[in-house]
Write an enzyme that holds these catalytic residues in place. Structure first.
Site, short mmCIF file in Angstrom:
data_model
loop_
_atom_site.label_atom_id
_atom_site.label_comp_id
_atom_site.label_asym_id
_atom_site.label_seq_id
_atom_site.Cartn_x
_atom_site.Cartn_y
_atom_site.Cartn_z
N HIS A 88 -16.83 85.20 21.56
CA HIS A 88 -16.85 83.75 21.70
C HIS A 88 -16.34 83.08 20.42
O HIS A 88 -15.43 82.23 20.46
CB HIS A 88 -18.27 83.27 22.01
CG HIS A 88 -18.44 81.79 21.96
ND1 HIS A 88 -18.57 81.02 23.09
CD2 HIS A 88 -18.53 80.91 20.91
CE1 HIS A 88 -18.70 79.75 22.75
NE2 HIS A 88 -18.70 79.66 21.42
N GLU A 89 -16.93 83.44 19.29
CA GLU A 89 -16.59 82.75 18.05
C GLU A 89 -15.15 83.01 17.62
O GLU A 89 -14.43 82.09 17.21
CB GLU A 89 -17.56 83.17 16.94
CG GLU A 89 -19.01 82.78 17.18
CD GLU A 89 -19.22 81.26 17.27
OE1 GLU A 89 -18.33 80.51 16.82
OE2 GLU A 89 -20.26 80.84 17.80
N HIS A 99 -12.43 80.97 19.28
CA HIS A 99 -12.14 79.64 18.73
C HIS A 99 -10.87 79.71 17.87
O HIS A 99 -10.06 78.76 17.86
CB HIS A 99 -13.30 79.13 17.89
CG HIS A 99 -14.44 78.56 18.69
ND1 HIS A 99 -14.27 77.55 19.61
CD2 HIS A 99 -15.77 78.86 18.70
CE1 HIS A 99 -15.43 77.25 20.16
NE2 HIS A 99 -16.37 78.04 19.63
N GLU A 114 -15.21 74.90 24.15
CA GLU A 114 -16.36 75.80 24.21
C GLU A 114 -16.26 76.75 25.41
O GLU A 114 -16.60 77.93 25.31
CB GLU A 114 -17.65 74.99 24.29
CG GLU A 114 -18.20 74.57 22.94
CD GLU A 114 -18.57 75.77 22.08
OE1 GLU A 114 -19.21 76.71 22.58
OE2 GLU A 114 -18.20 75.77 20.89
N HIS A 155 -21.24 71.89 24.32
CA HIS A 155 -21.80 73.15 24.80
C HIS A 155 -22.31 73.03 26.23
O HIS A 155 -22.53 74.04 26.90
CB HIS A 155 -22.93 73.63 23.88
CG HIS A 155 -22.47 74.01 22.51
ND1 HIS A 155 -22.36 73.08 21.48
CD2 HIS A 155 -22.07 75.19 22.00
CE1 HIS A 155 -21.94 73.70 20.39
NE2 HIS A 155 -21.75 74.98 20.68
#
Length: 645
Positions: free
Chosen positions: A229-230, A233, A255, A319
């Site tokens: 996920h991170e 980005h 997100e 989110h």
């Protein structure tokens, strides 16, 4: 160590140039090349007698697309023969006991007798220990290349998760989407673990990953889907100009993109202890009650996220507005209703959705992100309806799978299922098909014939019988289909076009029509007819010495017309190093058309048909194939060549 058996008497003037050595070295590399260094001349004493040689370093990625390579290739500077090669990259596979993914393989580097948590196979990605501080980060080292214990009792355990997560994320983007890692340039992502004291977060800062240890330093946030996920980005920042603005609906899409690819990484990694699912952060117990952070199949289960779009979606925290896109992707991949990963319910009265599979859904989202999304793309935009996630993913689906394909329609249905409507054109409700001709153009001599494959493809509804006809043929030409009728469900026929000796030379647009019981579709074919007097061959051998220009001529006297835009020059030139050769076609009026300019490297011979636009030239006259050998060391010959105007 090598030593000479006697005194060395050796010319230091190479017969093979540095460029030739570099080209030969490049050909020895198996994989994708990123750089070829300048060849260096030296004396190779490995045989005991000494010989002049070139050493060239070729850098790139091995055939697996993941392992870096710095291949040193040694070439005889007199004969050009290959002497040997070696790769200076040495990677080591260690084993790790992670907190969340079980026992995993981690790629490390060996420094002396100590192993370091650096992944040389993925751009030297480094995982280091912040020691619960916020400034310095120390390398993780180990004596036996066995890392962690699977518990927080060992500081290495969290590092194993982070290192493994960085590797799988790198591999996912490279192998699934052909992106060279998160940064797109082969660089690995640095990972910092044990950040701060009881820091209950993980973040991407544009250059590296940082993971806290969670509440009470008991639950490090290093799970696979969190890592994916991170780092995703970073991919979003790189692919979308200006990034997806981190507020409103564009922030929700930002997100959601990370949730989508974080989930994809988890599935891709296929770790037995952390199998793929559509829950986000289910391993880290962030909420303290065993529940995940988010649920893609029913986002509202977290108590705040949106299952369906509404006018208030833009006012939600990013989110939570991400829930709409997460729900869309789940429905697109798995469908609505009860699934192996949870039950998804369409919004309002929207019909059920049949999923197209996770792999296709990921491809569509990545393509839309890479090519179509803008920084302010949203779910709904009445002022600019083309700048919406629905519109962009439909464009991506049409590119990947075809307009009105099953995948395209699934994207429409999945957005509708989360209450995101659109102004996209509805796909036809009636039975419909497409018709194609392959190839789309061809050339035939007067009195000759050629064949074309005509194919139908069903794009909607039921199959139907399609009768085939052709129009636009030149005088004296005929068209026959075998069979005369095909089915619109992937039916194929062979179209044979025959010309008469009196058929006028020229290019004609032939229309092929497929008339079905419910639809009629057409396709076109560009037919070029030429006079046999506009084709000739010279089969006389012409020797090509070093550093010399030679010619071979063809004289046409019965081609009283202009040459065509698709004239063909077929050559058979035998030469051990085509990279020496410049090959030109010289027209009767002296105009020069280059066919090859020192290309082909060390691959033997030029046996090829070149298509050349000669429409400005008159056919009659003397045409010349001119070949110039621009280097020393190899000779060859023109064996034969054919000109078809």
């Amino acid at each position: 160590m090598s030593a000479l058996r006697s005194s060395l008497t050796l010319s230091t003037t190479p017969k093979i140039g540095a460029d030739r050595a570099a080209t030969s070295a490049r050909a020895r590399f198996s994989g994708s090349v990123t750089a070829v260094g300048k060849a260096e001349l030296f004396v190779d004493a490995s045989t005991g007698t000494g010989r002049l040689a070139w050493e060239t370093v070729v850098e790139g990625w091995q055939a697996d697309g993941q392992t870096p390579s710095k291949l040193h290739v040694v070439t005889d500077a007199v004969s050009g023969a290959h002497i040997g090669q070696f790769d200076e990259i040495e990677t080591v596979a260690g084993t790790g006991a992670s907190l969340y993914s079980g026992s995993v393989t981690v790629d490390t580097a060996l420094s002396g007798s100590t192993y370091v948590l650096v992944d040389q196979a993925r751009g030297n990605a480094r995982t280091c220990d912040m020691n619960n501080g916020t400034s310095t980060c120390a390398n993780f080292t180990d004596a036996d290349n066995k890392w962690g214990t699977g518990t927080t009792a060992s500081r290495q355990s969290a590092a194993v998760d982070a290192h493994f997560g960085a590797a799988r994320t790198f591999d996912y983007f490279k192998n699934v989407h052909a992106r060279n890692g998160v940064f797109g340039n082969g660089m690995g992502v640095p990972s910092r673990v044990h950040y701060g004291n009881a820091y209950a977060n993980a973040f991407w800062d544009g250059a590296q990953m940082t993971y806290g240890d969670g509440a009470g330093n008991a639950r490090p946030l290093v799970a696979l889907d969190v890592a994916g996920h991170e780092m995703s980005h970073g991919v979003t920042e790189a692919l979308v100009s200006g990034g997806l603005t981190y507020s409103g609906e564009s922030g929700g899409l930002n997100e959601a993109t990370s949730d989508i690819f974080g989930t994809a990484v988890e599935f891709y990694a296929a770790a037995a202890a952390d199998p793929g699912d559509y829950q986000i952060g289910e391993k880290i117990n962030f909420n303290g009650n065993g529940t995940p952070l988010r649920y893609m199949y029913q986002p509202s289960l977290d108590g705040a996220s949106a299952d369906c779009w509404s006018t208030s979606t833009r006012n939600l925290d990013v989110h939570y507005s991400s829930g709409v896109a997460n729900h869309f992707v789940f429905n697109l991949a798995e469908g609505t209703g009860a699934t192996a990963y949870g039950t998804s319910t369409p919004c309002g009265t929207a019909p059920a959705v049949t999923g197209i599979g996770r792999a296709k859904a990921e491809k569509i989202w990545y393509r839309a992100l890479d090519v179509n999304f803008l920084s302010n793309t949203s779910y709904v935009n009445t002022a600019t309806p083309a700048n919406t996630a629905r519109a962009h993913t439909l464009t991506a689906a049409a590119y990947l799978y075809g307009s009105c394909s099953a995948e395209y329609k699934a994207v429409q249905a999945a957005w509708t299922s989360v209450n995101v409507a659109g102004s996209d054109t509805a796909c036809p409700a009636a039975n419909d098909f497409t018709l194609t001709a392959t190839p789309a153009a061809g050339t035939v001599a007067q009195g000759g014939s050629l064949t074309i494959a005509v194919a139908a493809k069903l794009i909607n509804g039921a199959a139907q019988t399609v009768a085939l006809t052709a129009t636009g043929l030149p005088t004296g030409a005929t068209a026959t289909f075998s069979p005369a009728s095909i089915t619109s469900a992937a039916g194929t026929a062979t179209l044979t076009v025959k010309t008469a000796s009196t058929t006028p030379a020229g290019t004609y647009q032939v229309t092929v029509t497929g008339k079905g019981t419910g639809a009629t579709r057409t396709t076109t074919y560009a037919l070029t007819v030429y006079s046999p007097g506009c084709t000739a061959t010279n089969g006389t051998d012409v020797t090509i010495p070093d550093n010399t220009t030679v010619n071979s001529a063809i004289a046409l006297t019965a081609c009283a017309r202009k040459a065509s835009a698709t004239s063909a020059v077929s050559v058979s030139i035998y030469h051990p190093f085509p990279g020496d050769l410049v090959v030109d076609l010289v027209a009767p009026d002296g105009s020069v058309y280059n066919l090859a300019n020192r290309t082909g490297g060390s691959i033997d011979n030029i046996i090829k048909t070149f298509t050349v636009n000669l429409s400005a030239e008159n056919g009659n006259g003397t045409w010349t194939l001119r070949v110039r050998d621009a280097a020393t060391g190899d000779t060859g010959r023109i064996d034969t060549w054919t000109l078809s105007l």
